[in-house]
Design an enzyme around this catalytic site. Structure first.
Site, PDB file in Angstrom:
ATOM      1  N   ARG A 130       0.841  -1.203   0.000  1.00  0.00           N
ATOM      2  CA  ARG A 130       0.000   0.000   0.000  1.00  0.00           C
ATOM      3  C   ARG A 130       0.875   1.252   0.000  1.00  0.00           C
ATOM      4  NH1 ARG A 130      -3.439  -3.206   3.514  1.00  0.00           N
ATOM      5  NH2 ARG A 130      -2.711  -2.208   5.431  1.00  0.00           N
ATOM      6  N   SER A 165      -7.038  -3.689   1.116  1.00  0.00           N
ATOM      7  CA  SER A 165      -7.202  -2.453   1.869  1.00  0.00           C
ATOM      8  C   SER A 165      -6.963  -2.739   3.354  1.00  0.00           C
ATOM      9  CB  SER A 165      -8.610  -1.895   1.666  1.00  0.00           C
ATOM     10  OG  SER A 165      -9.575  -2.731   2.299  1.00  0.00           O
ATOM     11  N   GLU A 168      -9.991  -4.442   4.896  1.00  0.00           N
ATOM     12  CA  GLU A 168     -10.082  -5.871   4.603  1.00  0.00           C
ATOM     13  C   GLU A 168      -9.130  -6.669   5.488  1.00  0.00           C
ATOM     14  OE1 GLU A 168     -11.121  -6.571  -0.014  1.00  0.00           O
ATOM     15  OE2 GLU A 168      -9.288  -5.424   0.341  1.00  0.00           O
ATOM     16  N   GLU A 169      -7.912  -6.185   5.632  1.00  0.00           N
ATOM     17  CA  GLU A 169      -6.938  -6.886   6.458  1.00  0.00           C
ATOM     18  C   GLU A 169      -7.431  -7.024   7.885  1.00  0.00           C
ATOM     19  OE1 GLU A 169      -2.182  -6.624   7.657  1.00  0.00           O
ATOM     20  OE2 GLU A 169      -3.095  -5.057   6.418  1.00  0.00           O
ATOM     21  N   GLY A 170      -7.990  -5.948   8.428  1.00  0.00           N
ATOM     22  CA  GLY A 170      -8.509  -6.009   9.792  1.00  0.00           C
ATOM     23  C   GLY A 170      -9.700  -6.935   9.914  1.00  0.00           C
TER      24      GLY A 170
END
Length: 466
Positions: A130, A165, A168-170
């Site tokens: 990112r 994003s 999304e990761e979280g």
């Protein structure tokens, strides 16, 4: 004439007997049969976690029937890719793809040959990519293009490489945490079935990575900004998760920011071209009173410190004292001599203790003190866990499965992978099967008798005619 009539009568008796045997065998075949479902074939899936500091391949498998359209997934293989994260290959994109070959070869040897082309493979890049995307879109595209090229050279069902994003990761990390804590389904007694645990509260998930930190949980009150929530349907139930990712506040990027800050304090005017160095000096996380669940904290790049310093402690002060005692320092604060300038080394006794007692690697020793203080700052001053420290549990694995976003990602994607149709075998009991075989064999024997009678028993008349 009499002999011809005897012959016809004998043949008729044999034919009738043969018909009776066939009817009996047919009846035995059609009644009292049992259908048995065969065990479903295992399905496989792989996810590359392309983090900021390293890349790992996680292989999962699940029975083909699934539960309410979601797979019951188990971790089968973890392979750490040699070298740093793929974002570090910005100047040499082909090397990013080549770095994955060792783990792809390991996966090739693990998945059965007849299922390799049906095994999906995904690559998800996180905060490191990112940041590279913010710095140089062309370079980030080239890196993803090269890893795609290498993975496509293997006989797997490659589903794409993309940059996740922070939300999304979280959210996927939250799914992993609650799945491993049996928050979605649990095995029901000795029957072996799966049930939804009624009334069980969900867990929150904290993640300290190299370039970002995430928090995710199901809010107890309505969230003001609906854009900060993600929905996911798992095992037939819908979940809404609040999640937020703080780019540049991972452990590695924070250490670098602090180094630059100290250089500025010393009068250095060297320009710094990095997006993280222009986001300000303060980390402000305001959650209000939305969160009231226990929380699992995971740290990838800082795992040794989280294990040594924080595990088993119930008060923040105990953690601070452990930091001081373990490092054999009278005080350990956010200062240049705590590792930010890349020069300071802990006392020899502290090094020996950490390396021998807890197997801390050399690369963590320099920043150990500063990193521990930083995580304390994030938890106490950022996430405001001052009065609820006892609700935080520091873990890297649950039931020999790594806590990370990849398992949640795979669980979510199993909703899109069709279930296998059940394989059914129809059979009968052993005694009934033996009777069927007897009557069928007897019918065949009678058929042979008819043929023999027709061929041998054919008397001639006086004129030599048949």
């Amino acid at each position: 004439m009499k002999m011809s009539m005897v012959k016809q009568a004998a043949v008729a008796v044999v034919v009738v007997a043969m018909g009776c045997m066939g009817v009996i065998a047919l009846i035995l075949t059609l009644v009292h049969h049992h259908s048995v479902d065969l065990p479903h074939r295992m399905q496989y899936g792989m996810v590359f976690d392309a983090g900021s500091t390293h890349t790992s391949l996680y292989m999962y498998r699940w029975p083909g029937n699934k539960e309410n359209n979601t797979g019951v997934v188990s971790q089968m293989l973890v392979c750490d890719v040699d070298g740093n994260g793929i974002s570090s290959y910005a100047q040499d994109p082909p090397a990013a793809g080549l770095s994955l070959r060792k783990c792809l070869d390991s996966a090739l040897a693990f998945v059965p040959a007849n299922q390799q082309r049906a095994t999906p493979v995904y690559l998800g890049a996180t905060a490191g990519m990112r940041l590279l995307q913010l710095q140089n879109q062309t370079q980030s595209d080239q890196v993803l293009e090269q890893v795609t090229k290498v993975i496509q050279g293997y006989p797997f069902d490659f589903r794409g490489a993309r940059i996740l994003s922070g939300m999304e990761e979280g959210a996927y990390g939250w799914i992993t945490t609650n799945y491993l804590q049996e928050g979605f389904i649990k095995q029901h007694g000795f029957e072996g079935g799966w049930v939804h645990p009624n009334g069980r509260k969900t867990w929150g998930a904290l993640d300290m990575g190299g370039s970002s930190t995430q928090i995710a949980f199901t809010p107890s009150q309505p969230v003001r900004d609906p854009a900060s929530t993600l929905g996911s349907k798992l095992y037939g139930y819908q979940y809404e998760v609040y999640t937020h990712s703080y780019l540049c506040y991972g452990k590695e990027q924070t250490m670098r920011q602090l180094q630059v800050h100290l250089l500025k304090m010393s009068g250095s005017t060297r320009p710094v071209n990095h997006p993280c160095y222009h986001l300000g000096d303060n980390l402000t996380l305001t959650l209000g009173d939305l969160y009231d669940s226990p929380c699992v904290a995971k740290s990838v790049t800082f795992n040794p410190a989280s294990v040594v310093t924080f595990t088993g402690t119930s008060e923040p002060l105990q953690c601070l004292n452990q930091i001081k005692n373990i490092m054999n320092l009278s005080a350990c604060s956010l200062a240049p001599d705590c590792g930010f300038n890349g020069v300071y080394q802990p006392p020899v006794s502290g090094n020996f203790f950490l390396k021998k007692q807890y197997s801390v690697k050399d690369k963590y020793l320099r920043d150990y003190c500063a990193s521990a203080n930083y995580i304390m700052t994030v938890l106490l001053d950022g996430y405001k866990f001052n009065q609820t420290w006892g609700n935080i549990y520091f873990q890297r694995q649950v039931a020999d499965t790594d806590i990370g976003w990849t398992l949640g990602y795979m669980l979510n994607l199993t909703n899109l992978i069709p279930s296998e149709l059940p394989l059914v075998v129809t059979g009968v009991e052993r005694g009934q099967w033996a009777a069927e075989v007897f009557f069928i064999v007897f019918a065949v024997f009678l058929s042979l008798m008819v043929l023999v009678l027709l061929w041998l028993w054919n008397p001639q008349d006086g004129r030599g005619n048949k």
